[in-house]
Design a protein around this motif. Structure first.
Motif, mmCIF file in Angstrom:
data_model
loop_
_atom_site.group_PDB
_atom_site.id
_atom_site.type_symbol
_atom_site.label_atom_id
_atom_site.label_comp_id
_atom_site.label_asym_id
_atom_site.label_seq_id
_atom_site.Cartn_x
_atom_site.Cartn_y
_atom_site.Cartn_z
ATOM 1 N N ASN A 43 12.146 9.121 -4.323
ATOM 2 C CA ASN A 43 11.742 8.577 -5.632
ATOM 3 C C ASN A 43 11.446 8.164 -5.957
ATOM 4 O O ASN A 43 10.490 7.569 -7.163
ATOM 5 C CB ASN A 43 13.123 8.974 -6.240
ATOM 6 C CG ASN A 43 13.931 7.994 -6.481
ATOM 7 O OD1 ASN A 43 13.775 6.754 -5.836
ATOM 8 N ND2 ASN A 43 15.151 7.890 -7.334
ATOM 9 N N LYS A 44 10.500 6.537 -5.010
ATOM 10 C CA LYS A 44 9.862 5.928 -6.222
ATOM 11 C C LYS A 44 9.133 5.249 -4.950
ATOM 12 O O LYS A 44 9.426 5.139 -3.515
ATOM 13 C CB LYS A 44 10.327 4.050 -6.508
ATOM 14 C CG LYS A 44 9.576 3.479 -6.946
ATOM 15 C CD LYS A 44 10.602 2.454 -8.157
ATOM 16 C CE LYS A 44 9.848 1.829 -8.600
ATOM 17 N NZ LYS A 44 10.812 0.348 -9.364
ATOM 18 N N SER A 67 2.191 11.305 -7.750
ATOM 19 C CA SER A 67 2.613 11.686 -9.808
ATOM 20 C C SER A 67 2.874 13.230 -9.054
ATOM 21 O O SER A 67 3.568 13.932 -9.443
ATOM 22 C CB SER A 67 2.272 11.569 -10.437
ATOM 23 O OG SER A 67 2.137 12.258 -11.880
ATOM 24 N N ASN A 72 7.983 8.872 -8.492
ATOM 25 C CA ASN A 72 7.390 7.947 -9.500
ATOM 26 C C ASN A 72 7.339 6.397 -8.862
ATOM 27 O O ASN A 72 7.170 6.739 -7.293
ATOM 28 C CB ASN A 72 9.043 6.941 -10.194
ATOM 29 C CG ASN A 72 9.775 8.433 -11.182
ATOM 30 O OD1 ASN A 72 8.705 8.944 -11.157
ATOM 31 N ND2 ASN A 72 10.953 8.301 -11.260
ATOM 32 N N GLY A 74 5.523 2.564 -8.579
ATOM 33 C CA GLY A 74 5.394 1.013 -9.107
ATOM 34 C C GLY A 74 4.285 0.729 -8.691
ATOM 35 O O GLY A 74 4.012 0.142 -7.878
ATOM 36 N N SER A 93 12.752 -0.175 -2.437
ATOM 37 C CA SER A 93 11.603 1.727 -2.555
ATOM 38 C C SER A 93 11.770 2.157 -0.676
ATOM 39 O O SER A 93 11.564 1.886 0.218
ATOM 40 C CB SER A 93 10.153 1.296 -2.870
ATOM 41 O OG SER A 93 10.170 0.975 -3.990
ATOM 42 N N GLY A 146 6.103 12.402 -11.116
ATOM 43 C CA GLY A 146 6.021 11.192 -11.855
ATOM 44 C C GLY A 146 5.452 10.007 -11.967
ATOM 45 O O GLY A 146 4.855 10.619 -12.977
#
Length: 447
Positions: A43-44, A67, A72, A74, A93, A146
């Motif tokens: 999810n990241k 997205s 998500n 960073g 991550s 995201g």
């Protein structure tokens, strides 16, 4: 291994606006990677980049695609490639993405993925992303999109990591070090690491403008750092490349210390302090002098194909920890999960301080053999390496050189060139036999 359409041995690279490096492709790449990673519970994802101007555009494109797949993001901003590998693990991550073309000019760019453990993605995952690229792009529902956040303390976290690889009982106080960051991703990292460890730091290549990365500075252009070391009477010089995964050094007399010599210094210290696990991996291009110097220490040595990916693969296969390329990619898996120029440089500094020797003195244990490289162009369909005349020339050269030299013929991975390399104890032998073999190749290619 299945035929790749997009991924090469070092991710995806090309000239911006051509090939795969354009916003439309990169958006879909982000979506495809997001879809595959989401299917594995991700999810990241982290995104970092070097300082070339196209990085802003490609970052936005990747962000949009990820997205749309519900991932998500960073955003790390300009960060060295090894920093992104480290931070991917630190932030738990599932993947990290690097936007960089390493030592290439500003108009090139590329994309590389790291897995959750800080290593490059495995082949199966890359192939799954390639297959997803062939599917029509579909966006998730609006409430599943995201989100992107900026990670403001990324540089500080990585600086502390680098400092943590340096022995706590040592200090760099009293050392004057020239640091050339190639106007690349280490511009705000490497000088601070060395200063915080106590060194007096003089900087080059720390003013990126998006267009000057690797432009007559850094690990691939050593004249500037060499001149600065001599002018300032510095103890040594660091020269990093645009994404910080390779390093070349300059000693106080102005001599270049390349990746082979750095690997030797690190391996010798590991043996001295009981940290040597197995042997050392070099490449087909590693100088025979490295192999001979390690043999005197009874350290096993094996060669992989050219490319840090292949060095890493062989290290994993053997369960060894230290390897590298003469270009300055240095791997020490006891310290980092990928090639890290800053960390490798710190290990050499630690060796200097432990031994009380200058870099000039420290490198004396390995004597590089003279090496001559000649490139011969060939046409599509030609197979000069299989020609009888070429094979006979190689056999004669190898017979004459014996244990006092080495012959290597290989195709370039990026250009229609046959690379003819000969090492020998004497310069004139290297020049003679490389020319002899190159002439045999030219007879076949008509060049």
């Amino acid at each position: 291994m299945s035929q790749r359409k997009y991924f090469g041995t070092d991710g995806i690279r090309g000239k911006v606006g051509e090939s795969a490096i354009n916003p439309e492709f990169v958006t879909k790449l982000g979506w495809a990677a997001g879809r595959i990673l989401a299917g594995r519970g991700t999810n990241k994802v982290l995104i970092g980049k070097d300082t070339r101007i196209s990085g802003y555009m490609l970052e936005s494109a990747l962000e949009s695609g990820l997205s749309a797949a519900g991932i998500n993001i960073g955003l790390l901003g300009p960060m060295p490639t090894p920093a992104i590998a480290y931070l991917t693990k630190t932030f738990r991550s599932e993947a990290g993405i690097v936007i960089s073309a390493s030592h290439n000019p500003y108009y090139d760019n590329g994309i590389k993925f790291f897995s959750s453990d800080g290593f490059k993605l495995d082949d199966d995952l890359e192939l799954a992303i390639e297959r997803q690229m062939e599917q029509p792009m579909q966006c998730v529902a609006s409430d599943k999109l995201g989100k992107a956040t900026r990670i403001d303390d990324a540089a500080g976290r990585y600086i502390e990591f680098c400092k943590g690889t340096f022995p706590s009982e040592l200090s760099l106080e009293g050392l004057k070090i020239v640091v050339d960051c190639a106007h690349g991703a280490t511009y705000h990292i490497a000088p601070n690491v060395l200063r915080e460890l106590g060194a007096e730091v003089l900087t080059l290549g720390v003013n990126p403008d998006g267009l000057n990365i690797n432009d007559n500075v850094g690990a691939t252009s050593l004249d500037a750092v060499r001149a600065k070391v001599l002018e300032e009477k510095a103890d040594l010089g660091f020269a990093l490349d645009g994404d910080g995964d390779r390093i070349m050094l300059v000693d106080h007399k102005g001599h270049i210390v390349d990746g082979d010599e750095i690997v030797y210094i690190i391996a010798r210290d590991a043996l001295k302090f009981g940290n040597m696990q197995g042997g050392v991996v070099g490449t087909l291009m590693s100088n025979l002098g490295l192999e001979q110097a390690l043999a005197k220490l009874s350290i096993p040595f094996e060669r992989s194909k050219v490319g840090d990916r292949y060095v890493m693969e062989l290290l994993h296969q053997r369960g060894w920890k230290i390897g590298g390329e003469n270009s300055g990619h240095v791997l020490n898996l006891n310290m980092a999960s990928t090639g890290d120029g800053i960390v490798a440089g710190l290990q050499v500094l630690a060796s200097m301080l432990h031994s009380g020797l200058s870099l000039y003195e420290l490198r004396q244990g390995m004597e590089k053999l003279p090496q001559k490289l000649i490139n011969v162009r060939f046409q599509s369909g030609q197979k000069p390496l299989e020609a009888e005349g070429v094979q006979q020339a190689v056999s004669r050269a190898e017979s004459e050189l014996g244990d006092a030299g080495r012959v290597l013929l290989r195709k370039s991975g990026t250009e229609p060139l046959i690379r003819v390399m000969v090492e020998a104890n004497e310069v004139h032998h290297a020049e003679h036999w490389s020319g002899y073999i190159a002439d045999a190749v030219r007879k076949v290619t008509g060049q």
